[in-house]
Design a protein around this motif. Sequence first.
Motif, short mmCIF file in Angstrom:
data_model
loop_
_atom_site.label_atom_id
_atom_site.label_comp_id
_atom_site.label_asym_id
_atom_site.label_seq_id
_atom_site.Cartn_x
_atom_site.Cartn_y
_atom_site.Cartn_z
N THR A 99 62.76 -3.24 56.94
CA THR A 99 63.27 -4.61 56.98
C THR A 99 64.79 -4.62 56.80
N LEU A 100 65.27 -3.79 55.90
CA LEU A 100 66.72 -3.67 55.68
C LEU A 100 67.42 -3.27 56.98
N ALA A 101 66.87 -2.24 57.66
CA ALA A 101 67.47 -1.77 58.90
C ALA A 101 67.45 -2.86 59.96
N LEU A 102 66.34 -3.60 60.04
CA LEU A 102 66.22 -4.64 61.06
C LEU A 102 67.22 -5.77 60.81
N MET A 103 67.53 -6.04 59.55
CA MET A 103 68.52 -7.08 59.26
C MET A 103 69.92 -6.59 59.65
N ILE A 104 70.16 -5.29 59.46
CA ILE A 104 71.49 -4.77 59.80
C ILE A 104 71.69 -4.75 61.30
N ILE A 105 70.64 -4.41 62.04
CA ILE A 105 70.80 -4.37 63.50
C ILE A 105 70.67 -5.78 64.11
N GLY A 106 70.14 -6.72 63.34
CA GLY A 106 70.09 -8.09 63.83
C GLY A 106 68.76 -8.50 64.43
N PRO A 139 84.85 0.94 55.95
CA PRO A 139 83.43 0.57 56.06
C PRO A 139 83.07 0.03 57.45
N VAL A 140 81.95 0.48 57.99
CA VAL A 140 81.47 -0.05 59.27
C VAL A 140 80.33 -1.04 59.06
N VAL A 141 79.59 -0.85 57.97
CA VAL A 141 78.56 -1.83 57.63
C VAL A 141 78.74 -2.23 56.17
N VAL A 142 78.79 -3.53 55.92
CA VAL A 142 78.78 -4.00 54.55
C VAL A 142 77.63 -5.00 54.44
N ALA A 143 76.68 -4.71 53.58
CA ALA A 143 75.59 -5.66 53.35
C ALA A 143 75.74 -6.17 51.94
N ASP A 144 75.61 -7.49 51.77
CA ASP A 144 75.86 -8.08 50.47
C ASP A 144 74.65 -8.91 50.04
N SER A 145 74.02 -8.52 48.96
CA SER A 145 72.88 -9.24 48.37
C SER A 145 71.85 -9.69 49.41
N ALA A 204 60.31 -8.79 50.94
CA ALA A 204 60.37 -7.41 51.40
C ALA A 204 61.65 -6.74 50.93
N VAL A 205 62.75 -7.48 50.95
CA VAL A 205 64.02 -6.94 50.48
C VAL A 205 64.58 -7.96 49.49
N ASP A 206 65.04 -7.46 48.35
CA ASP A 206 65.38 -8.37 47.27
C ASP A 206 66.74 -8.02 46.68
N GLY A 207 67.79 -8.59 47.29
CA GLY A 207 69.13 -8.40 46.74
C GLY A 207 69.68 -7.01 46.92
N VAL A 208 69.74 -6.54 48.16
CA VAL A 208 70.26 -5.21 48.42
C VAL A 208 71.68 -5.28 48.96
N SER A 209 72.59 -4.56 48.33
CA SER A 209 73.96 -4.46 48.82
C SER A 209 74.25 -3.00 49.13
N LEU A 210 74.91 -2.76 50.26
CA LEU A 210 75.30 -1.39 50.56
C LEU A 210 76.52 -1.37 51.45
N THR A 211 77.20 -0.24 51.44
CA THR A 211 78.35 -0.04 52.30
C THR A 211 78.17 1.28 53.03
N LEU A 212 78.34 1.24 54.34
CA LEU A 212 78.28 2.46 55.13
C LEU A 212 79.68 2.70 55.69
N SER A 213 80.27 3.84 55.35
CA SER A 213 81.63 4.12 55.81
C SER A 213 81.60 4.77 57.18
N GLU A 214 82.75 4.71 57.84
CA GLU A 214 82.86 5.31 59.16
C GLU A 214 82.51 6.80 59.10
#
Lengths: 331, 279
Positions: free
Chosen positions: B59-66, B5-11, B33-43
């Motif tokens: 909003t999800l993307a913006l949280m992942i990129i910081g 996994p390269v990205v792990v988002a938890d809740s 805007a985002v309510d308890g989203v978990s995801l895994t992006l593999s290499e």
Amino acid sequence: MSAVLEIADLRVSLPVDGQYREALHGVSLTVAAGEAVAVVGESGSGKSMMARAVIRVLPNGSRVGGAVRFKDEDVYQMNGRRLSAFRSTGIAMIFQDPRAHINPVRSIGDFLTEVLITKQGVKPVDARRKVLRLLREVDVSRPEDRLHQYPHELSGGLLQRVMIAAALAIEPKVILADEPTTALDVTTQSELMCILDERRQADDLALLLITHDLDLSAAVCDRTAVMYAGRIMEEGSSRSLHDQPRHPYTAALAASRPQIANNGRRLSVIQGQPLSAIEAPLGCPFVPRCKYAIAACRASEPLPKVIDGGLSACIRTNDIRAQLRSEGQPA
Amino acid sequence: MNENPVVVADSLRKVYRVRGRIGRSGRNAGLTAVDGVSLTLSEGESLGVIGESGSGKTTLALMIIGLQTPSAGRVEVCGNERGRKRQRGKRHVWGREVQIVFQDPYSSLDPRQRVNSAIEEVLKLHFELSAGERRKRTATILEQVGLDQGRGGQRPAALSGGERQRAAIARAIAVEPRILILDEAVSALDVSIQAQILNLLADLRKSTGMAYLFLSHDLSVVRYITDRIIVMHNGRIVEEGTTDQVLSAPQQTYTQVLLACVPRRGWKPQRVRQLTEAS
């Protein structure tokens, strides 16, 4: 069926750097009562310019040739009063961005009833009743409250419903819709197109739909015209454009759009970028991007010819028809 | 597919503070805007996030990129957890790992900066290269995205829409990120240009092994470019699975309705109410 709206060899020239350059290069199209016709094209194809030419709202200094006829009356020969009547009772336009075409400081109720009261002499109470009925028809929730709201309080989808209600309110003969659902979600698009379609059939409206989406045009319109560089490249029944394209541009356009149904196949690509009429070379404007182009295509400009119940502005249609047909098919 | 996994988002959860009232109730309730989203992006994987406007995908993307701080939950990128506070040194590292391409390249590129210089600036920030080496790298990157060398000397205004989006992609891949976020990256393009950029993105993934997080409302495009899909609605994930599963046999009503609204051959527009009643 006689045409409600007839566009005949329409030419529009705009001053560019002190010189007149053609943005529309001889466009002809008719729409009959109760008929839905689509105009499909990419940026610069002149599809929006055509729409503006139809209601005679062109940039200052433009020159117009050819004719636009509404019920056999030339729009460009109308005097001020006739033109005003044409715009307030004959034709209604729906734009892509409703927010840019609605007065932000007037309430929704004012906006909807204005034309009815000032141009059509409807009594305010009757206008209000009519507008409420229409808002209900386009599925706007709490219509009474909406009349007192302002454009900024409504979402894009809701505001576009209001625009459609406004278009229907004047009971026009023709609705001109320029990318009405492009900025909206697919669910809203489906619903709004469905509403327009129902109204067209119920009221015998003529619909001219301008869009970039071949699939949408096929779903809603009987006939489709494909524009490129200010001219019509192909016109025919919407079905035939997908299954039996006559022009290389139509075939390439259909093949370059990913399909929800099939996957894995690499998209076939049209090289280069769309041209506007102003940049188009002599001869056929599609030549620089066309894989079937031969020397004769550059020599002179192809005129639309009747082929198989439709029109094609390609001199090679008959030679390459089979290849075009296979291009659009999923692998 | 690589399972690393390269990205792990938890809740993940994001509540925006809103001035005034929302709707008819709730004072200061905030907008979730985002309510308890978990995801895994593999290499090397391409993950699609689909949903309508307001579903929370950006909003999800913006949280992942910081660019947004989660109200709750955590994000891990390439094994490192993203802290709550600003950390200058780390931002530099994250910049190497995740890049983003937005819908409108005209507002995401500096209108006064030439394309070459935008790419060289990124190289200067992240690599120790001589000016000559930077120029050479820039030329290679432009070639990778299919931009003529001559166009590199231009400002965004002189480029066409397709060229601008190629320039935005060039700037994003200059640091050789492991993750590329594409937020409606092809939505504003003409059909023929969209096909060119989609093919470019498919090729780039093959040649670089980048993972894509592909945000879009366009299901046909998502079908073409992704391996797996997450369907978002009102800030939550309503369905996920392989692209094939979700688009061929959607399980949830919302996904079914969304899919039924996509124009295709033989399709007729329908009222959504009828659709939800039918399914």
